[in-house]
Design a protein around this motif. Structure first.
Motif, mmCIF file in Angstrom:
data_model
loop_
_atom_site.group_PDB
_atom_site.id
_atom_site.type_symbol
_atom_site.label_atom_id
_atom_site.label_comp_id
_atom_site.label_asym_id
_atom_site.label_seq_id
_atom_site.Cartn_x
_atom_site.Cartn_y
_atom_site.Cartn_z
ATOM 1 N N VAL A 163 0.706 -1.635 -0.097
ATOM 2 C CA VAL A 163 0.113 -0.036 -0.027
ATOM 3 C C VAL A 163 1.308 1.476 0.226
ATOM 4 O O VAL A 163 0.285 2.098 -0.853
ATOM 5 C CB VAL A 163 -1.061 0.353 1.366
ATOM 6 C CG1 VAL A 163 -1.724 1.043 1.001
ATOM 7 C CG2 VAL A 163 -1.635 -1.579 0.970
ATOM 8 N N MET A 164 2.081 1.150 0.480
ATOM 9 C CA MET A 164 3.117 2.021 1.312
ATOM 10 C C MET A 164 3.513 2.641 -0.552
ATOM 11 O O MET A 164 3.448 3.866 -1.449
ATOM 12 C CB MET A 164 3.772 2.657 1.999
ATOM 13 C CG MET A 164 4.803 3.065 2.223
ATOM 14 S SD MET A 164 6.074 3.456 3.391
ATOM 15 C CE MET A 164 4.870 2.669 4.843
ATOM 16 N N LEU A 165 3.779 1.825 -1.511
ATOM 17 C CA LEU A 165 4.763 1.750 -2.366
ATOM 18 C C LEU A 165 3.923 2.292 -4.179
ATOM 19 O O LEU A 165 4.044 3.309 -4.406
ATOM 20 C CB LEU A 165 4.945 0.540 -2.553
ATOM 21 C CG LEU A 165 6.192 -0.402 -2.025
ATOM 22 C CD1 LEU A 165 7.147 -1.514 -2.055
ATOM 23 C CD2 LEU A 165 8.039 0.757 -2.844
ATOM 24 N N MET A 166 2.575 1.270 -3.543
ATOM 25 C CA MET A 166 1.369 1.871 -4.251
ATOM 26 C C MET A 166 0.757 3.738 -4.198
ATOM 27 O O MET A 166 0.887 4.223 -6.029
ATOM 28 C CB MET A 166 0.112 1.250 -3.922
ATOM 29 C CG MET A 166 -0.122 0.199 -4.919
ATOM 30 S SD MET A 166 -1.741 -0.827 -4.553
ATOM 31 C CE MET A 166 -1.250 -2.249 -6.123
ATOM 32 N N SER A 167 0.747 3.702 -2.495
ATOM 33 C CA SER A 167 0.479 5.002 -2.623
ATOM 34 C C SER A 167 1.574 6.365 -3.207
ATOM 35 O O SER A 167 1.740 7.578 -3.641
ATOM 36 C CB SER A 167 0.688 5.551 -1.112
ATOM 37 O OG SER A 167 -0.422 4.430 -0.357
ATOM 38 N N ALA A 168 2.910 6.076 -2.966
ATOM 39 C CA ALA A 168 4.083 7.130 -3.480
ATOM 40 C C ALA A 168 4.284 6.998 -4.974
ATOM 41 O O ALA A 168 4.381 8.263 -5.327
ATOM 42 C CB ALA A 168 5.426 5.877 -2.175
ATOM 43 N N ALA A 169 4.421 5.910 -5.652
ATOM 44 C CA ALA A 169 4.252 6.015 -6.747
ATOM 45 C C ALA A 169 2.842 6.669 -7.486
ATOM 46 O O ALA A 169 3.023 7.221 -8.571
ATOM 47 C CB ALA A 169 3.976 4.667 -7.544
ATOM 48 N N ALA A 170 1.800 6.341 -7.059
ATOM 49 C CA ALA A 170 0.411 7.495 -7.044
ATOM 50 C C ALA A 170 0.570 9.048 -7.133
ATOM 51 O O ALA A 170 0.056 9.920 -8.175
ATOM 52 C CB ALA A 170 -0.780 7.069 -6.800
ATOM 53 N N GLU A 171 1.249 9.154 -6.602
ATOM 54 C CA GLU A 171 1.403 10.824 -6.229
ATOM 55 C C GLU A 171 3.107 10.685 -6.626
ATOM 56 O O GLU A 171 2.604 12.363 -7.521
ATOM 57 C CB GLU A 171 2.247 10.710 -3.964
ATOM 58 C CG GLU A 171 1.449 10.890 -3.213
ATOM 59 C CD GLU A 171 0.588 11.970 -2.967
ATOM 60 O OE1 GLU A 171 1.071 12.854 -3.011
ATOM 61 O OE2 GLU A 171 -0.112 11.495 -2.287
ATOM 62 N N LYS A 172 3.981 10.245 -6.971
ATOM 63 C CA LYS A 172 5.292 10.659 -8.163
ATOM 64 C C LYS A 172 4.420 10.866 -9.698
ATOM 65 O O LYS A 172 5.106 11.173 -9.775
ATOM 66 C CB LYS A 172 6.142 9.563 -7.871
ATOM 67 C CG LYS A 172 6.671 9.514 -6.300
ATOM 68 C CD LYS A 172 7.591 10.908 -6.603
ATOM 69 C CE LYS A 172 7.873 10.772 -5.049
ATOM 70 N NZ LYS A 172 9.054 11.777 -4.557
ATOM 71 N N LEU A 173 3.631 10.124 -9.919
ATOM 72 C CA LEU A 173 2.806 9.874 -11.010
ATOM 73 C C LEU A 173 1.646 10.932 -10.938
ATOM 74 O O LEU A 173 1.160 11.665 -11.938
ATOM 75 C CB LEU A 173 2.015 8.915 -11.213
ATOM 76 C CG LEU A 173 2.865 8.271 -11.308
ATOM 77 C CD1 LEU A 173 2.187 5.742 -12.285
ATOM 78 C CD2 LEU A 173 3.692 7.784 -13.258
ATOM 79 N N GLY A 174 1.665 12.305 -10.442
ATOM 80 C CA GLY A 174 0.090 13.130 -10.243
ATOM 81 C C GLY A 174 -0.505 13.061 -10.096
ATOM 82 O O GLY A 174 -1.802 13.049 -10.527
ATOM 83 N N LEU A 175 -0.983 11.404 -9.704
ATOM 84 C CA LEU A 175 -2.490 10.392 -9.757
ATOM 85 C C LEU A 175 -3.556 11.460 -8.240
ATOM 86 O O LEU A 175 -4.186 10.897 -8.370
ATOM 87 C CB LEU A 175 -2.737 9.164 -9.397
ATOM 88 C CG LEU A 175 -1.872 8.522 -11.084
ATOM 89 C CD1 LEU A 175 -1.886 7.445 -11.217
ATOM 90 C CD2 LEU A 175 -2.579 9.256 -12.704
ATOM 91 N N ALA A 176 -2.834 11.645 -7.484
ATOM 92 C CA ALA A 176 -3.508 12.147 -5.953
ATOM 93 C C ALA A 176 -4.566 13.238 -6.359
ATOM 94 O O ALA A 176 -3.918 14.369 -7.244
ATOM 95 C CB ALA A 176 -2.216 12.052 -5.109
ATOM 96 N N GLU A 177 -5.367 13.395 -5.306
ATOM 97 C CA GLU A 177 -6.018 14.245 -5.262
ATOM 98 C C GLU A 177 -5.257 15.156 -5.239
ATOM 99 O O GLU A 177 -4.566 15.720 -4.345
ATOM 100 C CB GLU A 177 -7.238 14.072 -4.321
ATOM 101 C CG GLU A 177 -8.587 14.992 -4.719
ATOM 102 C CD GLU A 177 -9.820 15.113 -3.463
ATOM 103 O OE1 GLU A 177 -10.382 16.119 -3.352
ATOM 104 O OE2 GLU A 177 -9.985 13.888 -4.078
ATOM 105 N N GLY A 178 -5.731 16.532 -5.792
ATOM 106 C CA GLY A 178 -5.397 17.531 -5.830
ATOM 107 C C GLY A 178 -3.144 17.805 -5.993
ATOM 108 O O GLY A 178 -2.936 19.110 -5.561
ATOM 109 N N ALA A 179 -3.111 17.011 -6.520
ATOM 110 C CA ALA A 179 -1.486 17.026 -7.099
ATOM 111 C C ALA A 179 -1.129 18.073 -8.262
ATOM 112 O O ALA A 179 -2.467 18.420 -8.611
ATOM 113 C CB ALA A 179 -1.346 15.364 -7.459
ATOM 114 N N ASP A 180 0.050 18.826 -7.565
ATOM 115 C CA ASP A 180 0.596 19.609 -8.261
ATOM 116 C C ASP A 180 1.114 18.704 -8.996
ATOM 117 O O ASP A 180 2.694 17.991 -9.024
ATOM 118 C CB ASP A 180 2.142 20.601 -7.964
ATOM 119 C CG ASP A 180 2.393 21.207 -8.200
ATOM 120 O OD1 ASP A 180 2.441 22.090 -9.604
ATOM 121 O OD2 ASP A 180 3.675 22.007 -7.552
#
Length: 146
Positions: free
Chosen positions: A56-73
């Motif tokens: 889950v941590m790796l998935m979340s971090a990858a999503a952040e790095k891809l800009g997939l998180a809500e409100g991502a810059d």
């Protein structure tokens, strides 16, 4: 998340600041609490839970790095970092699939979604089988819709 999710939420003995404890009164570990305390707590957690938390941590971090998180810059997208995280995730998922039980399929689907998102975010997508983690999962292709 500021708390180590693997450590026990119970206060350390003598950790009450009012009683002269060592945690500074803010729940922070005192100088007498070491990483050994956190490792000891890991012994009480089933291995599959540790593996699942890592996934889950790796998935979340990858999503952040891809800009997939809500409100991502969009300026903070980092495909090099995302590639490393997705490849690590793919290796862990491949190595632990037999232990994931009913959770294996949704985890593999999530991994595939990240791999496809990486391909879409790339200016020059990798050839099939050369993308992040594909040496573990095989080539990832868009699923055909009926």
């Amino acid at each position: 998340m500021t708390e180590n999710s693997y450590s026990s939420p119970a206060p350390m003995p003598g950790g009450d600041a009012a009683a002269g404890g060592t945690d500074g009164g803010a729940g922070e570990p005192g100088p007498d609490q070491t990483d050994f305390d956190n490792v000891r707590d890991l012994a009480d957690i089933p291995a599959i839970e540790v593996v699942t938390r890592a996934i889950v941590m790796l998935m979340s971090a990858a999503a952040e790095k891809l800009g997939l998180a809500e409100g991502a810059d969009p300026e903070k997208v980092d495909l090099d970092e995302a590639r490393r995280l997705i490849t690590s995730l793919a290796g862990l998922v491949q190595a632990s699939t037999e232990y994931l039980g009913i959770h294996a399929a949704p985890i593999r689907d999530g991994l595939q979604g990240l791999q496809l998102a990486f391909r879409e975010a790339s200016a020059h997508p990798d050839a099939p089988g050369e993308g992040p983690g594909e040496k573990f999962t095989g080539p990832v292709r868009e699923r055909r819709r009926p």
